[in-house]
Design a protein around this motif. Structure first.
Motif, PDB file in Angstrom:
ATOM      1  N   UNK A 108       0.817  -1.192  -0.153  1.00 43.59           N
ATOM      2  CA  UNK A 108      -0.279  -0.060   0.077  1.00 43.59           C
ATOM      3  C   UNK A 108       0.613   1.061  -0.058  1.00 43.59           C
ATOM      4  N   UNK A 109       1.887   1.293   0.711  1.00 41.87           N
ATOM      5  CA  UNK A 109       2.981   2.154   0.703  1.00 41.87           C
ATOM      6  C   UNK A 109       3.580   3.049  -0.495  1.00 41.87           C
ATOM      7  N   UNK A 110       3.773   1.833  -1.362  1.00 41.81           N
ATOM      8  CA  UNK A 110       4.236   2.176  -2.638  1.00 41.81           C
ATOM      9  C   UNK A 110       3.138   2.388  -3.354  1.00 41.81           C
ATOM     10  N   UNK A 111       2.160   1.764  -3.566  1.00 38.64           N
ATOM     11  CA  UNK A 111       1.537   2.221  -4.420  1.00 38.64           C
ATOM     12  C   UNK A 111       1.078   3.705  -4.322  1.00 38.64           C
ATOM     13  N   UNK A 112       0.680   4.187  -2.926  1.00 42.20           N
ATOM     14  CA  UNK A 112       0.482   5.519  -2.923  1.00 42.20           C
ATOM     15  C   UNK A 112       1.609   6.353  -3.288  1.00 42.20           C
ATOM     16  N   UNK A 113       2.739   5.709  -2.986  1.00 43.94           N
ATOM     17  CA  UNK A 113       4.149   6.735  -3.350  1.00 43.94           C
ATOM     18  C   UNK A 113       3.661   6.924  -4.845  1.00 43.94           C
ATOM     19  N   UNK A 114       3.626   5.704  -5.275  1.00 43.74           N
ATOM     20  CA  UNK A 114       3.434   5.828  -7.243  1.00 43.74           C
ATOM     21  C   UNK A 114       2.751   6.972  -7.846  1.00 43.74           C
ATOM     22  N   UNK A 115       1.375   6.370  -6.751  1.00 49.70           N
ATOM     23  CA  UNK A 115       0.698   7.358  -7.265  1.00 49.70           C
ATOM     24  C   UNK A 115       0.895   9.099  -7.228  1.00 49.70           C
ATOM     25  N   UNK A 116       1.568   9.105  -5.737  1.00 51.01           N
ATOM     26  CA  UNK A 116       2.088  10.693  -5.425  1.00 51.01           C
ATOM     27  C   UNK A 116       2.754  11.383  -6.861  1.00 51.01           C
ATOM     28  N   UNK A 117       3.545  10.613  -7.527  1.00 51.64           N
ATOM     29  CA  UNK A 117       4.696  10.867  -7.972  1.00 51.64           C
ATOM     30  C   UNK A 117       3.927  10.425  -9.282  1.00 51.64           C
ATOM     31  N   UNK A 118       3.118  10.072  -9.368  1.00 45.06           N
ATOM     32  CA  UNK A 118       2.731   9.916 -11.390  1.00 45.06           C
ATOM     33  C   UNK A 118       2.110  11.307 -11.632  1.00 45.06           C
ATOM     34  N   UNK A 119       0.646  11.665 -10.928  1.00 43.79           N
ATOM     35  CA  UNK A 119       0.254  12.862 -10.502  1.00 43.79           C
ATOM     36  C   UNK A 119       1.430  14.073 -11.275  1.00 43.79           C
ATOM     37  N   UNK A 120       1.723  13.708 -10.971  1.00 43.90           N
ATOM     38  CA  UNK A 120       3.190  14.619 -11.159  1.00 43.90           C
ATOM     39  C   UNK A 120       3.059  14.771 -12.763  1.00 43.90           C
ATOM     40  N   UNK A 121       3.869  13.682 -13.272  1.00 49.24           N
ATOM     41  CA  UNK A 121       4.154  13.420 -14.385  1.00 49.24           C
ATOM     42  C   UNK A 121       2.889  13.430 -15.179  1.00 49.24           C
ATOM     43  N   UNK A 122       1.801  13.172 -15.050  1.00 48.58           N
ATOM     44  CA  UNK A 122       0.477  12.901 -15.280  1.00 48.58           C
ATOM     45  C   UNK A 122       0.198  14.346 -15.929  1.00 48.58           C
ATOM     46  N   UNK A 123      -0.044  15.602 -14.661  1.00 50.61           N
ATOM     47  CA  UNK A 123      -0.076  17.606 -15.473  1.00 50.61           C
ATOM     48  C   UNK A 123       1.327  17.387 -16.890  1.00 50.61           C
ATOM     49  N   UNK A 124       2.524  16.941 -16.506  1.00 45.17           N
ATOM     50  CA  UNK A 124       2.993  17.547 -17.369  1.00 45.17           C
ATOM     51  C   UNK A 124       2.997  16.962 -18.426  1.00 45.17           C
ATOM     52  N   UNK A 125       2.703  15.723 -18.341  1.00 43.36           N
ATOM     53  CA  UNK A 125       1.395  14.630 -20.107  1.00 43.36           C
ATOM     54  C   UNK A 125       0.793  15.150 -20.540  1.00 43.36           C
ATOM     55  N   UNK A 126      -0.284  16.253 -19.208  1.00 43.53           N
ATOM     56  CA  UNK A 126      -1.354  16.587 -19.897  1.00 43.53           C
ATOM     57  C   UNK A 126      -0.655  17.757 -20.504  1.00 43.53           C
ATOM     58  N   UNK A 127      -0.025  18.670 -19.104  1.00 42.52           N
ATOM     59  CA  UNK A 127       0.021  20.657 -20.656  1.00 42.52           C
ATOM     60  C   UNK A 127       0.372  20.023 -21.954  1.00 42.52           C
ATOM     61  N   UNK A 128       1.820  18.867 -22.119  1.00 40.72           N
ATOM     62  CA  UNK A 128       2.080  18.754 -23.232  1.00 40.72           C
ATOM     63  C   UNK A 128       1.136  18.296 -24.204  1.00 40.72           C
ATOM     64  N   UNK A 129       0.144  17.555 -23.861  1.00 39.97           N
ATOM     65  CA  UNK A 129      -1.027  17.021 -24.937  1.00 39.97           C
ATOM     66  C   UNK A 129      -1.528  18.351 -25.692  1.00 39.97           C
ATOM     67  N   UNK A 130      -2.448  19.108 -24.666  1.00 42.23           N
ATOM     68  CA  UNK A 130      -2.471  20.579 -24.466  1.00 42.23           C
ATOM     69  C   UNK A 130      -1.966  21.113 -25.360  1.00 42.23           C
ATOM     70  N   UNK A 131      -1.049  21.170 -25.359  1.00 41.96           N
ATOM     71  CA  UNK A 131       0.045  22.281 -26.002  1.00 41.96           C
ATOM     72  C   UNK A 131       0.306  21.851 -27.765  1.00 41.96           C
ATOM     73  N   UNK A 132       0.330  21.354 -27.693  1.00 44.38           N
ATOM     74  CA  UNK A 132       1.144  20.224 -29.061  1.00 44.38           C
ATOM     75  C   UNK A 132       0.062  19.630 -29.804  1.00 44.38           C
ATOM     76  N   UNK A 133      -0.436  19.165 -29.400  1.00 44.29           N
ATOM     77  CA  UNK A 133      -1.418  18.086 -29.847  1.00 44.29           C
ATOM     78  C   UNK A 133      -3.172  18.399 -30.110  1.00 44.29           C
ATOM     79  N   UNK A 134      -3.713  19.269 -29.154  1.00 42.83           N
ATOM     80  CA  UNK A 134      -4.907  20.057 -29.712  1.00 42.83           C
ATOM     81  C   UNK A 134      -4.657  20.674 -30.777  1.00 42.83           C
ATOM     82  N   UNK A 135      -4.229  21.591 -30.735  1.00 37.83           N
ATOM     83  CA  UNK A 135      -4.128  22.725 -32.178  1.00 37.83           C
ATOM     84  C   UNK A 135      -4.185  22.194 -32.980  1.00 37.83           C
ATOM     85  N   UNK A 136      -2.480  20.675 -33.667  1.00 40.51           N
ATOM     86  CA  UNK A 136      -2.449  19.937 -34.852  1.00 40.51           C
ATOM     87  C   UNK A 136      -4.126  19.232 -34.942  1.00 40.51           C
TER      88      UNK A 136
END
Length: 169
Positions: free
Chosen positions: A122-150
């Motif tokens: 459970x602590x590993x899963x929780x820490x993974x979810x916390x770390x992946x949340x940061x990556x998820x935000x960066x990924x979302x920004x990249x998708x919205x910045x580059x892919x949405x206009x295309x």
């Protein structure tokens, strides 16, 4: 009396020092009923029906004589008695010999499993979810910045295409 704010008083009181008798009785009852000292039911030993489909094996489930092929009635009765008594006493003998060691092994196994689940999984899963949340935000920004206009441009290009289907005979 001279204070502007007084701490609210709960009807039940503090969970450690209840001020009403009913809650005090409930807490003392809970303290008496411990998981390790609970009474076990010696009549219904499978209350959750874990082994309903596995071990309900009777003589008729194993040995059956079809119509037209019957042994002597005495042999059939003796076979039934032998099967039933052997199964009953051999199970008792095996459980007397191996029951406590197996209970010890399974207790250790489930204790280790619980420990690992609580303190590692459970602590590993929780820490993974916390770390992946940061990556998820960066990924979302990249998708919205580059892919949405295309994709919007491609969508506008293909939105003006009209297709008609005619059937000629």
């Amino acid at each position: 009396q001279g204070f502007l704010y007084t701490a609210p008083i709960r009807e039940q009181g503090n969970i450690y020092k209840p001020n009403n008798k009913m809650m005090a009785d409930e807490l003392s009852e809970k303290a008496v009923h411990d998981v390790h000292t609970k009474e076990i039911d010696l009549v219904n030993r499978d209350p959750k029906h874990l082994n309903d489909d596995v071990v309900k094996i009777d003589f008729e489930d194993v040995i059956a004589e079809p119509e037209g092929t019957h042994s002597f009635d005495g042999i059939w009765k003796a076979s039934f008695t032998t099967f039933t008594v052997t199964k009953y006493w051999f199970y008792r003998l095996l459980s007397a010999i191996f029951g406590i060691p197996m209970a010890l092994i399974w207790g250790i196994y489930f204790a280790i499993l619980s420990f690992l689940h609580i303190w590692a999984v459970v602590p590993c899963i929780r820490s993974y979810l916390i770390e992946i949340q940061c990556i998820s935000r960066v990924y979302s920004i990249c998708i919205h910045t580059f892919c949405d206009p295309l994709f919007e441009a491609i969508g506008k290009m293909f939105s003006s295409i009209r297709a008609t289907v005619r059937k000629e005979i």
